[in-house]
Motif scaffolding. Structure first.
Motif, PDB file in Angstrom:
ATOM      1  N   ALA A   1      37.670  37.836  40.262  1.00 23.65           N
ATOM      2  CA  ALA A   1      38.936  37.150  40.580  1.00 23.65           C
ATOM      3  C   ALA A   1      40.104  37.841  39.891  1.00 23.65           C
ATOM      4  O   ALA A   1      41.182  38.003  40.484  1.00 23.65           O
ATOM      5  N   HIS A   2      39.907  38.254  38.655  1.00 19.40           N
ATOM      6  CA  HIS A   2      40.997  38.893  37.920  1.00 19.40           C
ATOM      7  C   HIS A   2      41.274  40.305  38.454  1.00 19.40           C
ATOM      8  O   HIS A   2      42.434  40.706  38.562  1.00 19.40           O
ATOM      9  N   ILE A   3      40.241  41.028  38.814  1.00 19.04           N
ATOM     10  CA  ILE A   3      40.437  42.353  39.405  1.00 19.04           C
ATOM     11  C   ILE A   3      41.228  42.219  40.715  1.00 19.04           C
ATOM     12  O   ILE A   3      42.165  42.984  40.973  1.00 19.04           O
ATOM     13  N   ALA A   4      40.878  41.251  41.528  1.00 16.49           N
ATOM     14  CA  ALA A   4      41.611  41.022  42.787  1.00 16.49           C
ATOM     15  C   ALA A   4      43.063  40.669  42.507  1.00 16.49           C
ATOM     16  O   ALA A   4      43.977  41.126  43.215  1.00 16.49           O
ATOM     17  N   TYR A   5      43.294  39.877  41.481  1.00 20.52           N
ATOM     18  CA  TYR A   5      44.655  39.491  41.080  1.00 20.52           C
ATOM     19  C   TYR A   5      45.466  40.718  40.685  1.00 20.52           C
ATOM     20  O   TYR A   5      46.621  40.875  41.093  1.00 20.52           O
ATOM     21  N   LEU A   6      44.890  41.613  39.904  1.00 22.96           N
ATOM     22  CA  LEU A   6      45.585  42.829  39.485  1.00 22.96           C
ATOM     23  C   LEU A   6      45.803  43.786  40.657  1.00 22.96           C
ATOM     24  O   LEU A   6      46.854  44.438  40.752  1.00 22.96           O
ATOM     25  N   LYS A   7      44.836  43.848  41.556  1.00 21.91           N
ATOM     26  CA  LYS A   7      44.959  44.737  42.722  1.00 21.91           C
ATOM     27  C   LYS A   7      46.161  44.372  43.576  1.00 21.91           C
ATOM     28  O   LYS A   7      46.755  45.245  44.213  1.00 21.91           O
ATOM     29  N   GLN A   8      46.535  43.097  43.601  1.00 24.00           N
ATOM     30  CA  GLN A   8      47.703  42.681  44.379  1.00 24.00           C
ATOM     31  C   GLN A   8      48.937  43.469  43.978  1.00 24.00           C
ATOM     32  O   GLN A   8      49.804  43.735  44.807  1.00 24.00           O
ATOM     33  N   ARG A   9      49.046  43.817  42.723  1.00 25.55           N
ATOM     34  CA  ARG A   9      50.191  44.588  42.242  1.00 25.55           C
ATOM     35  C   ARG A   9      49.973  46.084  42.403  1.00 25.55           C
ATOM     36  O   ARG A   9      50.815  46.810  42.887  1.00 25.55           O
ATOM     37  N   PHE A  10      48.794  46.554  41.961  1.00 31.36           N
ATOM     38  CA  PHE A  10      48.550  47.990  41.959  1.00 31.36           C
ATOM     39  C   PHE A  10      48.414  48.583  43.360  1.00 31.36           C
ATOM     40  O   PHE A  10      48.669  49.761  43.552  1.00 31.36           O
ATOM     41  N   GLU A  11      48.064  47.757  44.344  1.00 29.69           N
ATOM     42  CA  GLU A  11      47.954  48.312  45.687  1.00 29.69           C
ATOM     43  C   GLU A  11      49.324  48.554  46.321  1.00 29.69           C
ATOM     44  O   GLU A  11      49.419  49.141  47.391  1.00 29.69           O
ATOM     45  N   LYS A  12      50.381  48.182  45.625  1.00 35.24           N
ATOM     46  CA  LYS A  12      51.736  48.503  46.076  1.00 35.24           C
ATOM     47  C   LYS A  12      52.075  49.973  45.802  1.00 35.24           C
ATOM     48  O   LYS A  12      53.081  50.482  46.278  1.00 35.24           O
ATOM     49  N   LEU A  13      51.236  50.627  45.004  1.00 31.29           N
ATOM     50  CA  LEU A  13      51.379  52.048  44.728  1.00 31.29           C
ATOM     51  C   LEU A  13      50.384  52.803  45.602  1.00 31.29           C
ATOM     52  O   LEU A  13      49.262  52.337  45.788  1.00 31.29           O
TER      53      LEU A  13
END
Length: 134
Positions: free
Chosen positions: A103-115
Motif C-alpha cells: 500500500a505504501h509503495i503504491a502511495y509513493l508511486k503516485q508521485r514518482f510516476e509523474k517523472l
C-alpha cells in the motif's frame, strides 16, 4: 547555498508526504521502516537492522520494545551466537508488512510516476553524486 536549501526542502516535502501515509497505516515512520526491513526475511541481528534502517542500536532497542508490545516483532536468540538477538516479525507483524508495504509503495508511486524514466535515472545519479561528496 541554494542547492542545499532545495535539497532540504525536497527531503522535507517527501518526508511530510511519506509520514502522513504511514501514520494513516497506524505506525510511526521508524516502526514502518523496521517492519519493511524485516519483511520477507528470517529476521536480523540488531546490528544489521540498525545499519539497514539508519538508526542507532539504542534507538532500535526502544523501537523493538514498542513493536513487541504491539505483538508485531519478537526477539529470538540465534543458536549460533547466544550473545546476540534477532529481531523477527511475528505472524501479526508479517500480516502488517503484507498489508502496509504494498500500500505504501503504491502511495509513493503516485508521485514518482509523474517523472519519466530518464528523469528518475538522472535524479538517482545526481543524488548518488551528492551522497558521495560526503
Amino acid at each position: 547555498m541554494p542547492v542545499v536549501r532545495e535539497l532540504v526542502r525536497a527531503y522535507q516535502a517527501f518526508k511530510s508526504y511519506d509520514d502522513a501515509h504511514i501514520r494513516q497505516l497506524g505506525l510511526t515512520s521508524s516502526q514502518f521502516d523496521v517492519i519493511a526491513t524485516l519483511g520477507n526475511t528470517p529476521g536480523m541481528t540488531f546490528n544489521k537492522l540498525a545499519e539497514k534502517t539508519l538508526t542507532t542500536k539504542g534507538e532500535l532497542t526502544g523501537l523493538i520494545d514498542r513493536l513487541e508490545k504491539k505483538g508485531l516483532v519478537q526477539r529470538k536468540v540465534p543458536p549460533e551466537d547466544r550473545r546476540s538477538f534477532l529481531a523477527v516479525l511475528t505472524p501479526a507483524g508479517e500480516r502488517v508488512f503484507e498489508e502496509t508495504f504494498p500500500a505504501h509503495i503504491a502511495y509513493l508511486k503516485q508521485r514518482f510516476e509523474k517523472l519519466d524514466e530518464q528523469e528518475l535515472e538522472q535524479l538517482q545519479v545526481a543524488l548518488e553524486k551528492v551522497k558521495n561528496l560526503f
